[in-house]
Design a protein around this motif. Sequence first.
Motif, PDB file in Angstrom:
ATOM      1  N   GLN A 106       1.730   3.673  -3.528  1.00  0.00           N
ATOM      2  CA  GLN A 106       1.482   2.258  -3.792  1.00  0.00           C
ATOM      3  C   GLN A 106       2.383   1.742  -4.915  1.00  0.00           C
ATOM      4  O   GLN A 106       2.971   0.659  -4.800  1.00  0.00           O
TER       5      GLN A 106
ATOM      6  N   GLN B  75     -12.087   3.229 -15.806  1.00  0.00           N
ATOM      7  CA  GLN B  75     -11.389   3.083 -14.532  1.00  0.00           C
ATOM      8  C   GLN B  75     -10.496   1.843 -14.547  1.00  0.00           C
ATOM      9  O   GLN B  75     -10.886   0.785 -15.034  1.00  0.00           O
TER      10      GLN B  75
ATOM     11  N   HIS C 193      -1.576   8.861  -3.021  1.00  0.00           N
ATOM     12  CA  HIS C 193      -1.791   7.519  -2.465  1.00  0.00           C
ATOM     13  C   HIS C 193      -1.383   6.452  -3.482  1.00  0.00           C
ATOM     14  O   HIS C 193      -0.696   5.473  -3.151  1.00  0.00           O
ATOM     15  N   LEU C 194      -1.777   6.630  -4.729  1.00  0.00           N
ATOM     16  CA  LEU C 194      -1.398   5.693  -5.781  1.00  0.00           C
ATOM     17  C   LEU C 194       0.103   5.742  -6.065  1.00  0.00           C
ATOM     18  O   LEU C 194       0.729   4.709  -6.347  1.00  0.00           O
TER      19      LEU C 194
ATOM     20  N   GLU D 285      -6.761   3.151  -5.178  1.00  0.00           N
ATOM     21  CA  GLU D 285      -7.757   4.210  -5.333  1.00  0.00           C
ATOM     22  C   GLU D 285      -8.376   4.091  -6.730  1.00  0.00           C
ATOM     23  O   GLU D 285      -7.766   3.554  -7.647  1.00  0.00           O
ATOM     24  N   SER D 286      -9.595   4.592  -6.854  1.00  0.00           N
ATOM     25  CA  SER D 286     -10.207   4.643  -8.177  1.00  0.00           C
ATOM     26  C   SER D 286      -9.428   5.630  -9.045  1.00  0.00           C
ATOM     27  O   SER D 286      -9.211   6.780  -8.649  1.00  0.00           O
ATOM     28  N   VAL D 287      -9.000   5.185 -10.234  1.00  0.00           N
ATOM     29  CA  VAL D 287      -8.166   6.033 -11.080  1.00  0.00           C
ATOM     30  C   VAL D 287      -8.468   5.753 -12.543  1.00  0.00           C
ATOM     31  O   VAL D 287      -8.653   4.606 -12.953  1.00  0.00           O
TER      32      VAL D 287
ATOM     33  N   THR E 299      -5.400  11.711  -3.851  1.00  0.00           N
ATOM     34  CA  THR E 299      -5.620  10.406  -4.479  1.00  0.00           C
ATOM     35  C   THR E 299      -4.391   9.982  -5.276  1.00  0.00           C
ATOM     36  O   THR E 299      -3.942   8.828  -5.196  1.00  0.00           O
TER      37      THR E 299
ATOM     38  N   THR F 212       0.809  -1.221   0.000  1.00  0.00           N
ATOM     39  CA  THR F 212       0.000   0.000   0.000  1.00  0.00           C
ATOM     40  C   THR F 212       0.840   1.268   0.000  1.00  0.00           C
ATOM     41  O   THR F 212       0.379   2.317  -0.457  1.00  0.00           O
TER      42      THR F 212
END
Length: 542
Positions: free
Chosen positions: A205, A258, A201-202, A221-223, A198, A178
Amino acid sequence: MNVLKKILYALLLFFILCCALIGLCAVKPEMSEKIADKLHLAQEEDDGADVDDSADVDSDGENDNGVIGDGEEQDSLLADTSDASEDDEKDAADSVQEDKDSTEGKSDKPVYETRPAPVSNSDEWQTGNVPNDLRIYGITAPADVAGKNGYQPIQDNNSEIDDEEAAWLQNEIDVGQTGDGLNFDARFYPYYAMLDDTGKHLYRQIYANAMALNGRFAPIESVSVGSLRNIFAAVYNDHPELFWMDTAYSCKYKKNGQCAEINLQFNSTADNLEQEKLNFETKAKAITDGARVLSSNYDKEKYVHNSLISRVDYDASASMNQSAYSALVNGRTVCAGYARAYQYMLQQLGIPCYYCTGYAGENHAWNIVALDDGYYNVDTTWDDTGAGTYDYFNKTDADYARTHLRQELSVNLPPCNGTAYRNLEPDSGGDTDNNDVPVDGRRRLADLGVTPESAFTTLEDYYNNCYNNLVQTGKGSYRFQNVISGEALFQNVYGAYQTEGYRQGYMDNALSQLNATYYLMNWAIEELQDGYYLITHDVLIQ
């Protein structure tokens, strides 16, 4: 009486036929159009009018493209496109037609296409002999370093999956590492700072999974597909120590755009990573240990610069040439390898150094270095010429204006306007900088016949002058120049051409005013004495 009955029957029959015709037209509207066309054509023939089916020009002289003019004017406009390549003309025409088809009946606003600027000399522009291999924004590589490039932009190999595969992936893979708890200082990792929460965070990761050699995982995350590319590029640009991670990645995405799966790609060093890390760090340390004993960051930076170019050879065919490993361990690389090796070693010395990518005759990479009074451009690849030079060492954006153009995320890096450590070392050309303009003999306003009062001091005034020049001169191929004052305004103008902010500033409005459908523009900036800059614009508008 019989005659009266015949007249009444005839009227009744005519009425019935009219009703039948009206009913038929209601059921088949095309019948009414054909009847109208017949009547219209008959009327024109009666009037002796000549019909030109190819003209398709309204009574007010406006054709389907929304451009005012008769046939001769249109022919002349098309003739002006000889200044562009045949491919450019075809692409422009196709684009205009596509825009026309998509907007026909919706708006009378003229459509036009914008293109990046070519470079050519003024004689070629005026004679219409602009070469086909047009290069962008007036950026050219000097002859002694031409071809020393090799940077490869991030490649995203994405594929769409159906709902069934997306559901299967959801159960098949997890997020892997993560990256929670990681933190990246914006002074050393500027691309991380460019992202929203966001994206950060990615970023963490992706970095954590790369460190763990975990190449396949679900986004935490949604991306979207587009956003993921910038996030991956931010990780790659910030971390030259990830030499085992390639510039390419892939993602599987759902119908809504997505991402459902991210795949990183690793090179052969990942097969024996611990040993390769040791090799890499040993080679880097052999240089940085010599720099650590020096007192100033400038001396350390200069030491690393000289050590790197003395140990590395430019080789377009070098393996893993986008990595710092290719430079430090293999000793053979391209511009990306030079820049990432330089970035890594200065980071190890506590000196902020950024990986900067863009255009320099071809795709190119160089560095931005932070010293105590500001930021500087450094291009170790181009300095690795002959016995080594300082031609591209610690230069400002004005110094690089003719040779380097930032692109993609690099346009958000800090402007380079430091002065204390500029030109402290002799250039290979004696007393000249890399723009071939004498350092102590830059032209003065008087040499141009310009007074200080005529120099623009705000971006708004500069935009207004450009707009007026374009509108007053109109369509065609021509040149105009203006002078601006001050480093701050130079940075604003330079940035506007990097990010296409100039379009909103003046170009779009001028094209609309001229009913133009297409343009090309080449610009160049010359640094003058006393903080003034001459901006030259070569334009082709049709």
